[in-house]
Design a protein around this motif. Structure first.
Motif, PDB file in Angstrom:
ATOM      1  N   THR A 111     -10.482   0.333  -5.626  1.00  0.00           N
ATOM      2  CA  THR A 111     -10.090   1.724  -5.857  1.00  0.00           C
ATOM      3  C   THR A 111     -11.291   2.616  -5.642  1.00  0.00           C
ATOM      4  O   THR A 111     -12.352   2.396  -6.251  1.00  0.00           O
ATOM      5  CB  THR A 111      -9.541   1.916  -7.283  1.00  0.00           C
ATOM      6  OG1 THR A 111      -8.391   1.066  -7.473  1.00  0.00           O
ATOM      7  CG2 THR A 111      -9.132   3.363  -7.508  1.00  0.00           C
ATOM      8  N   THR A 155      -6.975   1.507  -2.673  1.00  0.00           N
ATOM      9  CA  THR A 155      -6.245   2.632  -3.247  1.00  0.00           C
ATOM     10  C   THR A 155      -7.136   3.872  -3.211  1.00  0.00           C
ATOM     11  O   THR A 155      -8.298   3.820  -3.618  1.00  0.00           O
ATOM     12  CB  THR A 155      -5.829   2.331  -4.699  1.00  0.00           C
ATOM     13  OG1 THR A 155      -5.023   1.143  -4.722  1.00  0.00           O
ATOM     14  CG2 THR A 155      -5.021   3.480  -5.280  1.00  0.00           C
ATOM     15  N   THR A 336      -1.640   9.590  -4.253  1.00  0.00           N
ATOM     16  CA  THR A 336      -2.359   8.312  -4.281  1.00  0.00           C
ATOM     17  C   THR A 336      -1.700   7.361  -3.295  1.00  0.00           C
ATOM     18  O   THR A 336      -0.486   7.128  -3.356  1.00  0.00           O
ATOM     19  CB  THR A 336      -2.346   7.708  -5.692  1.00  0.00           C
ATOM     20  OG1 THR A 336      -2.982   8.623  -6.596  1.00  0.00           O
ATOM     21  CG2 THR A 336      -3.089   6.383  -5.719  1.00  0.00           C
ATOM     22  N   THR A 338      -2.068   3.624  -0.734  1.00  0.00           N
ATOM     23  CA  THR A 338      -2.616   2.272  -0.674  1.00  0.00           C
ATOM     24  C   THR A 338      -2.553   1.768   0.755  1.00  0.00           C
ATOM     25  O   THR A 338      -1.563   2.003   1.459  1.00  0.00           O
ATOM     26  CB  THR A 338      -1.838   1.316  -1.586  1.00  0.00           C
ATOM     27  OG1 THR A 338      -1.916   1.779  -2.935  1.00  0.00           O
ATOM     28  CG2 THR A 338      -2.410  -0.090  -1.522  1.00  0.00           C
ATOM     29  N   ASN A 377       9.835   9.812   1.444  1.00  0.00           N
ATOM     30  CA  ASN A 377       9.663   8.469   0.884  1.00  0.00           C
ATOM     31  C   ASN A 377      11.016   7.757   0.829  1.00  0.00           C
ATOM     32  O   ASN A 377      12.062   8.349   1.111  1.00  0.00           O
ATOM     33  CB  ASN A 377       9.047   8.536  -0.522  1.00  0.00           C
ATOM     34  CG  ASN A 377       9.852   9.393  -1.478  1.00  0.00           C
ATOM     35  OD1 ASN A 377      11.072   9.285  -1.565  1.00  0.00           O
ATOM     36  ND2 ASN A 377       9.179  10.270  -2.211  1.00  0.00           N
ATOM     37  N   LYS A 410       5.977   4.692   1.594  1.00  0.00           N
ATOM     38  CA  LYS A 410       6.012   5.283   0.250  1.00  0.00           C
ATOM     39  C   LYS A 410       7.362   4.997  -0.386  1.00  0.00           C
ATOM     40  O   LYS A 410       8.409   5.111   0.266  1.00  0.00           O
ATOM     41  CB  LYS A 410       5.792   6.790   0.319  1.00  0.00           C
ATOM     42  CG  LYS A 410       4.444   7.212   0.864  1.00  0.00           C
ATOM     43  CD  LYS A 410       4.359   8.736   0.951  1.00  0.00           C
ATOM     44  CE  LYS A 410       3.102   9.196   1.649  1.00  0.00           C
ATOM     45  NZ  LYS A 410       3.066  10.661   1.808  1.00  0.00           N
ATOM     46  N   THR A 416       5.373   8.013  -6.966  1.00  0.00           N
ATOM     47  CA  THR A 416       5.273   7.509  -5.598  1.00  0.00           C
ATOM     48  C   THR A 416       4.248   6.381  -5.531  1.00  0.00           C
ATOM     49  O   THR A 416       3.132   6.518  -6.022  1.00  0.00           O
ATOM     50  CB  THR A 416       4.877   8.634  -4.626  1.00  0.00           C
ATOM     51  OG1 THR A 416       5.847   9.681  -4.715  1.00  0.00           O
ATOM     52  CG2 THR A 416       4.842   8.121  -3.200  1.00  0.00           C
ATOM     53  N   GLN A 417       4.646   5.267  -4.938  1.00  0.00           N
ATOM     54  CA  GLN A 417       3.770   4.112  -4.785  1.00  0.00           C
ATOM     55  C   GLN A 417       3.870   3.608  -3.351  1.00  0.00           C
ATOM     56  O   GLN A 417       4.781   3.974  -2.617  1.00  0.00           O
ATOM     57  CB  GLN A 417       4.170   3.006  -5.768  1.00  0.00           C
ATOM     58  CG  GLN A 417       5.629   2.610  -5.651  1.00  0.00           C
ATOM     59  CD  GLN A 417       6.128   1.776  -6.806  1.00  0.00           C
ATOM     60  OE1 GLN A 417       6.465   0.617  -6.614  1.00  0.00           O
ATOM     61  NE2 GLN A 417       6.200   2.362  -7.999  1.00  0.00           N
ATOM     62  N   THR A 418       2.916   2.795  -2.950  1.00  0.00           N
ATOM     63  CA  THR A 418       2.939   2.200  -1.620  1.00  0.00           C
ATOM     64  C   THR A 418       3.496   0.782  -1.713  1.00  0.00           C
ATOM     65  O   THR A 418       3.038  -0.019  -2.524  1.00  0.00           O
ATOM     66  CB  THR A 418       1.532   2.161  -1.000  1.00  0.00           C
ATOM     67  OG1 THR A 418       1.035   3.498  -0.896  1.00  0.00           O
ATOM     68  CG2 THR A 418       1.567   1.542   0.388  1.00  0.00           C
ATOM     69  N   ARG A 419       4.483   0.490  -0.878  1.00  0.00           N
ATOM     70  CA  ARG A 419       5.029  -0.858  -0.780  1.00  0.00           C
ATOM     71  C   ARG A 419       4.945  -1.325   0.672  1.00  0.00           C
ATOM     72  O   ARG A 419       4.636  -0.553   1.569  1.00  0.00           O
ATOM     73  CB  ARG A 419       6.480  -0.900  -1.272  1.00  0.00           C
ATOM     74  CG  ARG A 419       6.626  -0.601  -2.760  1.00  0.00           C
ATOM     75  CD  ARG A 419       8.049  -0.826  -3.233  1.00  0.00           C
ATOM     76  NE  ARG A 419       8.195  -0.542  -4.648  1.00  0.00           N
ATOM     77  CZ  ARG A 419       9.322  -0.725  -5.337  1.00  0.00           C
ATOM     78  NH1 ARG A 419      10.417  -1.166  -4.725  1.00  0.00           N
ATOM     79  NH2 ARG A 419       9.371  -0.452  -6.629  1.00  0.00           N
TER      80      ARG A 419
END
Length: 558
Positions: A111, A155, A336, A338, A377, A410, A416-419
């Motif tokens: 990070t 991240t 944020t 990734t 997203n 996203k 919101t997260q990254t997958r």
């Protein structure tokens, strides 16, 4: 005795066919030890309790060797009394696709800290700083002793628009994130809806919506604010504006002569920049705006809210700050993100088959309600599986079978997260490939316990019998008739007393010559189960089981 078994397939209908049931152990108890080595293998299916016995969290095995080690634990528990029996199973073993996915799941977490970003006191990349151009260099400095071929999950933060310098030292700060009015007073002019300090979102709020949009005018007025002796003042507000479009209905007002009545007081509107509507509950700091008109003044401030039957925006407020000038830290809305890098032994590189969806990619998939471009997203209601195969088909028009792509995207789930997903091109379409491979495996019950029984299986063909006559065996004076008969009739003559009779020792000699030719890279302790036609008056198939010890194959002893 030597492990040579005659498989009398003609009698298969008279054999017992066992399946994996709760009563199988009882069945064995009733049968006792079966007297014959000719048995149909038990077809066993692993169930949830078996995986618990093996202490596996999933239903697949890391390797064939792991399965050979663990499955006997389950078989010994479920089928303890099965002397001489064999069991056949089909199990799932993680394949190379899973290896790719697990490499990303198990990647080392990195990070970025505030000091890692190019612009000091930012804590994020500015819009003119492209993360993909800078991250490799940052990782080269940040990661000590990187491991070759390792993956690193990185991240980082991006400013979603040009940031501004945050306010300097605070002169007055009103923190509403504890859901209290902090001495501010609400005044209701029109409508039933009022300011509330119990939002559940960690702020105060006002909304004119109650079942439908309503006409409202509501004020929230500060206590007296004494700015005597303070100069070069600035103002900033953290807010969230949602469910409406007319930002002019939400005003920040200032007066130097509050009468106690909002209607009779002369107010001046403060112009606030960097205001935008939201799609979630997060607070966005406004630009730091000039407040020097109130240097050395005693004032009251107010939030004036208006809604109509056609526009009833919700206004959430977190912090209000009056400060001395600008500080040296940047502020603005960030996201944020990734991504993944791999260390190739020299530098950090992004995997060649990895792509990250951009805002334009989401928009290209549709910007209407319930489409990825609406909010940029995917989510539980906007599944990536629905859109990504078509997206990849359009992007890679000349894809070849088995070509793979890792897609980073996203995904909104409370935030919101990254997958990522691994896709593979197969028969004209992009699919999510299987991460396990169905694999047969076999066990035998010997000396009171279940043990792996997975030899390399080979079945003699007519060409193989012909080959014997061209091999060095043709020069063996003790095998002249045997080799000639095998080539002519494509079997081993197993009639004692016949001139072409193959003894166990003769067949072992032939297998040594044959297997060394066919499997020159066999390793010590490799076990082979060779099936071949024989002749005893009929043509049964026999199994000859041998193991490589040193330079010679010997029969496997029971």
């Amino acid at each position: 005795m030597k492990n040579i078994k005659q498989l009398a397939y003609a009698f298969a209908t008279s054999m017992l066919l066992f399946s994996c049931t709760d009563t199988l152990e009882d069945t064995y108890d009733e049968l006792g030890e079966l007297p014959s080595l000719i048995k149909t293998p038990i077809q066993y299916t692993l169930i949830e309790e078996d995986f618990e016995t093996m202490k596996l969290s999933g239903t697949a095995f890391e390797s064939f060797e792991q399965a050979e080690k663990l499955i006997p634990l389950a078989l010994n528990k479920e089928l303890p009394n099965a002397p001489g029996a064999s069991a056949e199973l089909t199990i799932d073993i993680y394949n190379e696709n899973n290896t790719v996915i697990q490499s990303l799941f198990n990647a080392d977490d990195i990070t970025l800290a505030d000091e890692d970003y190019p612009t000091a006191n930012s804590g994020a990349f500015h819009p003119d700083e492209t993360a993909s151009d800078l991250l490799a260099g940052i990782l080269d400095t940040k990661v000590t002793n990187p491991v070759e071929d390792n993956f690193y999950k990185v991240t980082y933060n991006n400013f979603t628009e040009e940031p501004s310098l945050a306010a300097g030292g605070a002169v007055k700060n009103f923190d509403f994130t504890n859901e209290t009015f902090n001495g501010w007073t609400a005044y209701n002019v029109v409508g039933d809806e009022e300011w509330t300090d119990a939002t559940g979102f960690g702020n105060i709020s006002m909304s004119g919506f109650s079942g439908s949009a309503k006409d409202n005018e509501d004020w929230l007025v500060s206590p007296e604010i004494d700015l005597t002796g303070e100069t070069n003042l600035k103002f900033q507000i953290d807010e969230n504006l949602r469910y409406g479009t007319d930002l002019s209905n939400l005003k920040v007002m200032v007066t130097e002569n509050f009468t106690g009545d909002v209607a009779t007081t002369t107010w001046s509107e403060l112009t606030i920049t960097n205001r935008t509507t939201h799609t979630n509950h997060s607070l966005t700091p406004s630009d730091v705006v000039d407040f020097s008109a109130y240097d050395n003044k005693i004032i009251h401030m107010a939030f004036k809210y208006i809604s109509t039957t056609s526009d009833s925006m919700r206004w959430l407020i977190g912090n209000v700050t009056i400060s001395k000038g600008e500080g040296d830290e940047y502020t603005g809305e960030t996201e944020t993100l990734t991504t993944y890098y791999q260390y190739d032994g020299t530098e950090f590189v992004m995997p060649e088959n990895m792509i990250t969806l951009t805002d334009e990619d989401y928009k290209a998939m549709g910007t209407g309600s319930g489409q990825p471009g609406e909010y940029g997203n995917f989510s539980s209601s906007v599944s990536p599986d629905t859109y990504l195969p078509t997206y990849l088909a359009n992007k890679y028009t000349y894809a070849q079978n088995e070509e793979q792509v890792i897609v980073l995207y996203k995904y909104f789930s409370g935030g919101t997260q990254t997958r990522f997903d691994l896709y593979e091109f197969s028969d004209g379409a992009w699919i999510l490939p299987e991460t396990t491979t169905a694999t047969p495996i076999r066990f035998a019950h010997k000396k009171g316990t279940w043990v792996p029984d997975n030899p390399i299986i080979y079945t003699f063909t007519s060409d193989d019998f012909d080959w014997l006559e061209t091999s060095s065996l043709k020069d063996d004076a003790t095998l002249v008739e045997q080799v000639s008969s095998a080539a002519q009739y494509n079997n081993f003559d197993r009639r004692p007393g016949a001139s072409a009779y193959w003894t166990d020792e003769m067949i072992l000699k032939a297998l040594n010559v044959f297997l060394k030719d066919r499997f020159p890279n066999a390793e010590e302790d490799d076990v082979f189960a060779v099936f071949a036609d024989t002749y005893t008056g009929s043509r049964p198939v026999e199994e000859f089981r041998v193991v490589l010890k040193g330079d010679e194959y010997i029969y496997v002893e029971e």
